[in-house]
Every structure is written in structure tokens, then in C-alpha cells.
Design a protein around this motif. Structure first.
Motif, PDB file in Angstrom:
ATOM      1  N   UNK A  53     -10.035  -2.753 -19.619  1.00  0.00           N
ATOM      2  CA  UNK A  53     -10.851  -2.286 -20.751  1.00  0.00           C
ATOM      3  C   UNK A  53     -11.507  -0.945 -20.434  1.00  0.00           C
ATOM      4  N   UNK A  54     -12.044  -0.787 -19.224  1.00  0.00           N
ATOM      5  CA  UNK A  54     -12.701   0.468 -18.845  1.00  0.00           C
ATOM      6  C   UNK A  54     -11.711   1.625 -18.904  1.00  0.00           C
ATOM      7  N   UNK A  55     -10.516   1.416 -18.347  1.00  0.00           N
ATOM      8  CA  UNK A  55      -9.497   2.473 -18.374  1.00  0.00           C
ATOM      9  C   UNK A  55      -9.100   2.801 -19.815  1.00  0.00           C
ATOM     10  N   UNK A  56      -8.905   1.766 -20.608  1.00  0.00           N
ATOM     11  CA  UNK A  56      -8.557   1.995 -22.013  1.00  0.00           C
ATOM     12  C   UNK A  56      -9.660   2.727 -22.758  1.00  0.00           C
ATOM     13  N   UNK A  57     -10.919   2.361 -22.496  1.00  0.00           N
ATOM     14  CA  UNK A  57     -12.045   3.032 -23.159  1.00  0.00           C
ATOM     15  C   UNK A  57     -12.121   4.501 -22.763  1.00  0.00           C
ATOM     16  N   UNK A  58     -11.985   4.771 -21.468  1.00  0.00           N
ATOM     17  CA  UNK A  58     -12.055   6.156 -20.994  1.00  0.00           C
ATOM     18  C   UNK A  58     -10.893   6.991 -21.527  1.00  0.00           C
ATOM     19  N   UNK A  59      -9.695   6.412 -21.546  1.00  0.00           N
ATOM     20  CA  UNK A  59      -8.505   7.180 -21.917  1.00  0.00           C
ATOM     21  C   UNK A  59      -8.335   7.318 -23.422  1.00  0.00           C
ATOM     22  N   UNK A 114     -10.782   6.355 -25.966  1.00  0.00           N
ATOM     23  CA  UNK A 114     -11.991   6.465 -26.785  1.00  0.00           C
ATOM     24  C   UNK A 114     -12.874   7.624 -26.335  1.00  0.00           C
ATOM     25  N   UNK A 115     -13.360   7.559 -25.117  1.00  0.00           N
ATOM     26  CA  UNK A 115     -14.307   8.574 -24.657  1.00  0.00           C
ATOM     27  C   UNK A 115     -13.651   9.950 -24.520  1.00  0.00           C
ATOM     28  N   UNK A 116     -12.476  10.013 -23.889  1.00  0.00           N
ATOM     29  CA  UNK A 116     -11.818  11.309 -23.711  1.00  0.00           C
ATOM     30  C   UNK A 116     -11.463  11.967 -25.051  1.00  0.00           C
ATOM     31  N   UNK A 120     -12.985  15.446 -26.236  1.00  0.00           N
ATOM     32  CA  UNK A 120     -11.994  16.498 -26.434  1.00  0.00           C
ATOM     33  C   UNK A 120     -12.073  17.069 -27.846  1.00  0.00           C
ATOM     34  N   UNK A 121     -12.285  16.208 -28.842  1.00  0.00           N
ATOM     35  CA  UNK A 121     -12.392  16.696 -30.218  1.00  0.00           C
ATOM     36  C   UNK A 121     -13.615  17.591 -30.393  1.00  0.00           C
ATOM     37  N   UNK A 122     -14.701  17.269 -29.670  1.00  0.00           N
ATOM     38  CA  UNK A 122     -15.879  18.132 -29.725  1.00  0.00           C
ATOM     39  C   UNK A 122     -15.562  19.517 -29.166  1.00  0.00           C
TER      40      UNK A 122
END
Length: 313
Positions: free
Chosen positions: A38-44, A46-48, A52-54
Motif C-alpha cells: 500500500x505504501x509503495x502504491x500510495x507513493x507511486x 498518488x503522492x508522486x 508532479x502535477x503541481x
């Protein structure tokens, strides 16, 4: 002999502490290993993309070439883009009418389905079925219903002597048509309202009946206040969903006729994936994020005047 016994007694707590620390460390490592997918999926995923869009919103980026920093130019260009403001108007129009109507219809259906009548499970299934139909499939169905030549709605209007409005092919009727279609999928909201209605204490209704309250008074004075937190939740979710309205407009109208159904999310999609203006689209996405955040905060803060929580005195 007594000295050695005292030394052994002091070593035992130390060993226990060391064992407990090692066990705690192993438990932490095991826990992180279990949640690592879940952490890897969230970082890759969702968060990234979020960060990146910002960054891309301040750049000129078209996927093919490297992003070029241009500062606030994308945001400045949006302020002078007539189609941006037109898409925002269409989205606000849809939101202002769709959310209240969906709330009223869903709550009314939930109140009817909460009554003890024969065949209740069948009625509940019928009203919920449209919610599980994919958006694309339901959009194709409504294209047929709105067809001005052989559509069911126009045939029904002609049968009673009323003129056909043109629906999706009319600049004035395309947004009302999509709002009408949005009422088709209120089944999921109805289920949430039903769950809230099941939690209302029957003692309150019995006391109100003893006091002489009729059905309307019981609904206004008991039912609505007791499920007001559920109404608030559904209103907020409806607002968020309406600001991101996309699939039906993309399948049914492509923004036409004459951009009358060019919603914000559809225009964002066109800028990003048809024209490859990724930086421009990222700026639009962040403006949409800020707009949704502001509206949600305003609704939540204003809810203190009409939302009742059971823990309140």
C-alpha cells in the motif's frame, strides 16, 4: 553467595528489556512489510502524481519534450481563456441544479423504501440496479432515450401533445438533459439514506405520535434532523462528484452543441490528452482542486446550523 544472587537478579530485567525491544523491532519490521504494498502504491500512484502535477502547472509540458519552467503563465492564460470560464459556468450550472435535485429525489425514495410494504426488497433492488450499471453503458442507453427521431421521451411527449425539446441536440436543453440523467443513478445514495433511517430510534416517533404529530411533522422534526449528518455526507460527496462530471458528457455530447456541455473536467481532458497541453491542464486541475476544497469547507462550516449529532446536548 548473596552478592552473586543480587547480580543475577539485576541481569534478568535487563535481558527481559532487551528481549522486549527485539520483539518490538521485529513487530515493526513485520508491520511495515505487510503495509509496504500500500505504501509503495500510495507513493507511486498518488503522492508522486499529486506533486508532479503541481510542478507541471508552472511549466510548458507536452510529454514529448522536457518541461520548461514558465512560472504563473498557465494560470494567467486561464484567466483570459473564454472557454475556461464557459466550462466553469457549465459545471457550476450542473452542480447548482443536480446536487439539490439528487438529494431531494434520493431522500424521497429512501423514505418510501423505508416503509413496511409488500415487495419492499424488490423495490429496493429496482432502484439500486441503475447504480451498478457502468457509466458508458447507461450513457449509450440515454442517448437512445434522448434521440429526437425515435427516442422514448420524445415519443411520450408527442403522445400527450407536447413539443419535443431536442434534448442533447439543443443548446438550451443539453445541460437539463444531463441533470435529468443524473437522477437515474441515485440508488447508491438511497442505500446510504436507508442506513441512516434505520438508525433513527422508533421511540422518538412513538413519542411524537402520542403528542399528536402528523407524518409531515414527524418527518421535519425527527427524521430530517436525525439523519442530517448523512445528508451532509451525501451533499459533500455529490458536490465533489458534480465538479468532476466527465464520463457522460464525453460519451454523449463531446462538449456540444456549441460547447453548451463543455464541462470543466471535459475541457481539462481535451487540453491534456487531445492537445497535449499538460502544463495547462495541470493548472486547471489545481484550480479545480482549490475550488472543490473551498466549497467543501464552506458547506462543512455552514453545516453547524442545520446538522444535529446525537452526542450533542
Amino acid at each position: 553467595m548473596s552478592y552473586s544472587n543480587e547480580a543475577m537478579a539485576l541481569k534478568r530485567p535487563r535481558k527481559r528489556i532487551q528481549v522486549n525491544r527485539a520483539r518490538l523491532r521485529r513487530n515493526r519490521i513485520t508491520g511495515w512489510l505487510f503495509i509496504s504494498p500500500w505504501v509503495i502504491g500510495f507513493l507511486a500512484f498518488a503522492l508522486f502524481p499529486f506533486l508532479a502535477s503541481l510542478y507541471y502547472s508552472f511549466t510548458n509540458y507536452d510529454i514529448i519534450s522536457s518541461p520548461q519552467w514558465i512560472g504563473l503563465k498557465n494560470y494567467s492564460n486561464l484567466m483570459h481563456d473564454p472557454l475556461f470560464w464557459h466550462s466553469l459556468y457549465n459545471t457550476l450550472y450542473y452542480t447548482i441544479f443536480s446536487v439539490p435535485l439528487s438529494t431531494i429525489v434520493a431522500l424521497g425514495i429512501a423514505l418510501l423504501l423505508n416503509m413496511n410494504v409488500r415487495g419492499l426488497t424488490i423495490y429496493r433492488t429496482v432502484f439500486y440496479l441503475p447504480a451498478i450499471v457502468p457509466f458508458v453503458a447507461s450513457s449509450v442507453l440515454w442517448i437512445w432515450l434522448f434521440n429526437p427521431s425515435f427516442g422514448f421521451l420524445d415519443a411520450l411527449l408527442r403522445a400527450v401533445g407536447l413539443p419535443a425539446p431536442g434534448w442533447l441536440y439543443s443548446v438550451h436543453w443539453v445541460k437539463p438533459s444531463l441533470i435529468l440523467m443524473s437522477l437515474w443513478g441515485v440508488g447508491q445514495t438511497v442505500v446510504i439514506y436507508l442506513a441512516g433511517l434505520q438508525g433513527v430510534s422508533k421511540d422518538l416517533y412513538e413519542a411524537a405520535i402520542i403528542e399528536g404529530a402528523n407524518a409531515w411533522q414527524r418527518s421535519i422534526k425527527i427524521t430530517i434532523p436525525m439523519i442530517s449528518p448523512v445528508i451532509l455526507f451525501n451533499v459533500i460527496m455529490g458536490l465533489i462528484g458534480s465538479f468532476q462530471f466527465f464520463t457522460q458528457a464525453y460519451v454523449m455530447t463531446q462538449g456540444g452543441p456549441d460547447n453548451a456541455s463543455m464541462f470543466f473536467a471535459l475541457y481539462l481532458y481535451q487540453q491534456a490528452f487531445q492537445y497535449l497541453h499538460l502544463g495547462y491542464a495541470s493548472a486547471m486541475a489545481w484550480l479545480l482542486f482549490v475550488l472543490i476544497l473551498v466549497v467543501t469547507v464552506l458547506v462543512y462550516r455552514g453545516s453547524s446550523k442545520w446538522v444535529y449529532y446525537g452526542s450533542e446536548q
